[in-house]
Design a protein around this motif. Structure first.
Motif, mmCIF file in Angstrom:
data_model
loop_
_atom_site.group_PDB
_atom_site.id
_atom_site.type_symbol
_atom_site.label_atom_id
_atom_site.label_comp_id
_atom_site.label_asym_id
_atom_site.label_seq_id
_atom_site.Cartn_x
_atom_site.Cartn_y
_atom_site.Cartn_z
ATOM 1 N N GLU A 46 0.700 0.652 3.818
ATOM 2 C CA GLU A 46 1.155 2.027 4.008
ATOM 3 C C GLU A 46 0.509 3.050 3.081
ATOM 4 O O GLU A 46 0.742 4.242 3.228
ATOM 5 N N GLY A 47 -0.268 2.612 2.113
ATOM 6 C CA GLY A 47 -0.843 3.540 1.144
ATOM 7 C C GLY A 47 -2.203 4.059 1.567
ATOM 8 O O GLY A 47 -2.884 3.467 2.403
ATOM 9 N N ALA A 48 -2.601 5.182 0.956
ATOM 10 C CA ALA A 48 -3.897 5.793 1.256
ATOM 11 C C ALA A 48 -5.020 4.977 0.630
ATOM 12 O O ALA A 48 -4.878 4.455 -0.472
ATOM 13 N N LYS A 49 -6.127 4.899 1.325
ATOM 14 C CA LYS A 49 -7.272 4.140 0.820
ATOM 15 C C LYS A 49 -8.362 5.063 0.271
ATOM 16 O O LYS A 49 -9.353 4.603 -0.256
ATOM 17 N N THR A 50 -8.179 6.382 0.400
ATOM 18 C CA THR A 50 -9.157 7.354 -0.088
ATOM 19 C C THR A 50 -9.214 7.314 -1.606
ATOM 20 O O THR A 50 -8.180 7.373 -2.274
ATOM 21 N N ASP A 51 -10.422 7.236 -2.143
ATOM 22 C CA ASP A 51 -10.617 7.141 -3.588
ATOM 23 C C ASP A 51 -10.047 8.368 -4.306
ATOM 24 O O ASP A 51 -10.230 9.500 -3.865
ATOM 25 N N GLY A 52 -9.355 8.123 -5.390
ATOM 26 C CA GLY A 52 -8.904 9.209 -6.260
ATOM 27 C C GLY A 52 -7.463 9.610 -6.118
ATOM 28 O O GLY A 52 -6.939 10.349 -6.942
ATOM 29 N N LYS A 53 -6.791 9.156 -5.074
ATOM 30 C CA LYS A 53 -5.411 9.580 -4.876
ATOM 31 C C LYS A 53 -4.546 8.419 -4.433
ATOM 32 O O LYS A 53 -4.876 7.720 -3.483
ATOM 33 N N ILE A 54 -3.453 8.223 -5.153
ATOM 34 C CA ILE A 54 -2.449 7.261 -4.722
ATOM 35 C C ILE A 54 -1.508 8.043 -3.830
ATOM 36 O O ILE A 54 -0.899 9.017 -4.256
ATOM 37 N N ARG A 55 -1.430 7.652 -2.574
ATOM 38 C CA ARG A 55 -0.539 8.342 -1.634
ATOM 39 C C ARG A 55 0.187 7.303 -0.809
ATOM 40 O O ARG A 55 -0.425 6.411 -0.233
ATOM 41 N N PHE A 56 1.506 7.464 -0.766
ATOM 42 C CA PHE A 56 2.342 6.575 0.032
ATOM 43 C C PHE A 56 3.187 7.445 0.943
ATOM 44 O O PHE A 56 3.861 8.367 0.478
ATOM 45 N N ALA A 57 3.163 7.179 2.238
ATOM 46 C CA ALA A 57 3.932 7.952 3.206
ATOM 47 C C ALA A 57 4.815 7.025 4.017
ATOM 48 O O ALA A 57 4.376 5.950 4.443
ATOM 49 N N ASN A 58 6.069 7.454 4.220
ATOM 50 C CA ASN A 58 6.985 6.652 5.018
ATOM 51 C C ASN A 58 8.220 7.458 5.365
ATOM 52 O O ASN A 58 8.518 8.448 4.702
ATOM 53 N N LEU A 60 -6.534 4.812 -11.553
ATOM 54 C CA LEU A 60 -5.336 4.109 -11.106
ATOM 55 C C LEU A 60 -5.464 3.686 -9.645
ATOM 56 O O LEU A 60 -5.068 2.569 -9.277
ATOM 57 N N HIS A 61 -6.038 4.541 -8.807
ATOM 58 C CA HIS A 61 -6.230 4.177 -7.411
ATOM 59 C C HIS A 61 -7.158 2.970 -7.297
ATOM 60 O O HIS A 61 -6.896 2.035 -6.536
ATOM 61 N N ARG A 62 -8.234 2.975 -8.075
ATOM 62 C CA ARG A 62 -9.161 1.841 -8.039
ATOM 63 C C ARG A 62 -8.502 0.566 -8.548
ATOM 64 O O ARG A 62 -8.788 -0.531 -8.055
ATOM 65 N N MET A 74 15.453 13.226 8.224
ATOM 66 C CA MET A 74 14.957 13.592 6.897
ATOM 67 C C MET A 74 13.436 13.658 6.847
ATOM 68 O O MET A 74 12.851 13.846 5.794
ATOM 69 N N GLY A 75 12.796 13.458 7.982
ATOM 70 C CA GLY A 75 11.355 13.592 8.067
ATOM 71 C C GLY A 75 10.608 12.432 7.434
ATOM 72 O O GLY A 75 11.156 11.377 7.153
ATOM 73 N N CYS A 76 9.342 12.673 7.226
ATOM 74 C CA CYS A 76 8.454 11.706 6.584
ATOM 75 C C CYS A 76 8.089 12.272 5.217
ATOM 76 O O CYS A 76 7.832 13.462 5.085
ATOM 77 N N VAL A 77 8.082 11.416 4.212
ATOM 78 C CA VAL A 77 7.768 11.883 2.857
ATOM 79 C C VAL A 77 6.429 11.304 2.423
ATOM 80 O O VAL A 77 6.080 10.167 2.766
ATOM 81 N N TYR A 78 5.667 12.126 1.706
ATOM 82 C CA TYR A 78 4.409 11.710 1.100
ATOM 83 C C TYR A 78 4.597 11.775 -0.410
ATOM 84 O O TYR A 78 4.949 12.828 -0.939
ATOM 85 N N VAL A 79 4.369 10.667 -1.085
ATOM 86 C CA VAL A 79 4.411 10.636 -2.548
ATOM 87 C C VAL A 79 2.965 10.539 -3.012
ATOM 88 O O VAL A 79 2.245 9.618 -2.634
#
Length: 176
Positions: free
Chosen positions: A60-72, A157-159, A145-150
């Motif tokens: 569920e997490g983002a794979k783009t370098d530089g950002k830890i992103r979790f959406a659910n 840290l992403h790497r 409650m929608g979808c949240v992105y953290v």
């Protein structure tokens, strides 16, 4: 048939109404599987918790370098991610950001308060919400409650997390 008055069945409506026996059986089976699942999982060791969080991020997490992103949309998944992220990484709480994706017509204030409680991130650190126009041809139900992105910006840290994902995936032999 428009002029025939409708009289609801006493078996289906009112205090004496009962679910169909198959539905009752299905609900009992679901409750039993929840109990069995909790028994099988038991208490997580740190290693198991680390692996569970890595697997969750891999899915569920983002794979783009530089950002830890979790959406659910699932509060349990978001709670697990936030607990895992805070436990295993040096997180500067002031750098955590949250954004809500919510359909027009739903209560944005309630959704942001809800996700603030779930993530333990103050609303002052919330970004501008995305308000979607509901398209009835796509879906009938909306997440109240929608979808949240953290989000957390850190290339290092992403790497590190992606390194853990690769390590986890390398433990399983891919057939072929």
């Amino acid at each position: 048939m428009r002029d025939v008055p409708f009289t609801p069945s006493k078996r289906r409506y009112g205090p004496q109404a009962r679910w169909h026996p198959w539905k009752e059986m299905r609900l009992r089976e679901i409750a039993e599987m929840h109990r069995v699942g909790a028994e099988r999982i038991g208490t997580l060791s740190d290693e198991a918790f680390l692996a569970a969080g890595v697997a969750l991020y891999a899915g569920e997490g983002a794979k783009t370098d530089g950002k830890i992103r979790f959406a659910n949309t699932d509060p349990g998944m978001v709670t697990l991610f936030c607990a895992w992220f805070r436990k295993f990484f040096d997180v500067d709480e002031s750098r955590l950001r949250v954004r809500v994706y919510l359909h027009q017509g739903l209560d944005l204030d309630a959704a942001e308060e809800f996700w603030s409680d779930i993530t333990s991130v103050p609303r002052a650190q919330f970004g501008k919400p995305y308000r979607a126009e509901p398209d009835p041809s796509i879906r009938k139900n909306k997440h109240e409650m929608g979808c949240v992105y953290v989000d957390y910006s850190s290339t290092r840290l992403h790497r590190e997390i992606i390194g853990l994902v690769h390590a986890l995936l390398s433990l399983v032999a891919i057939p072929g």
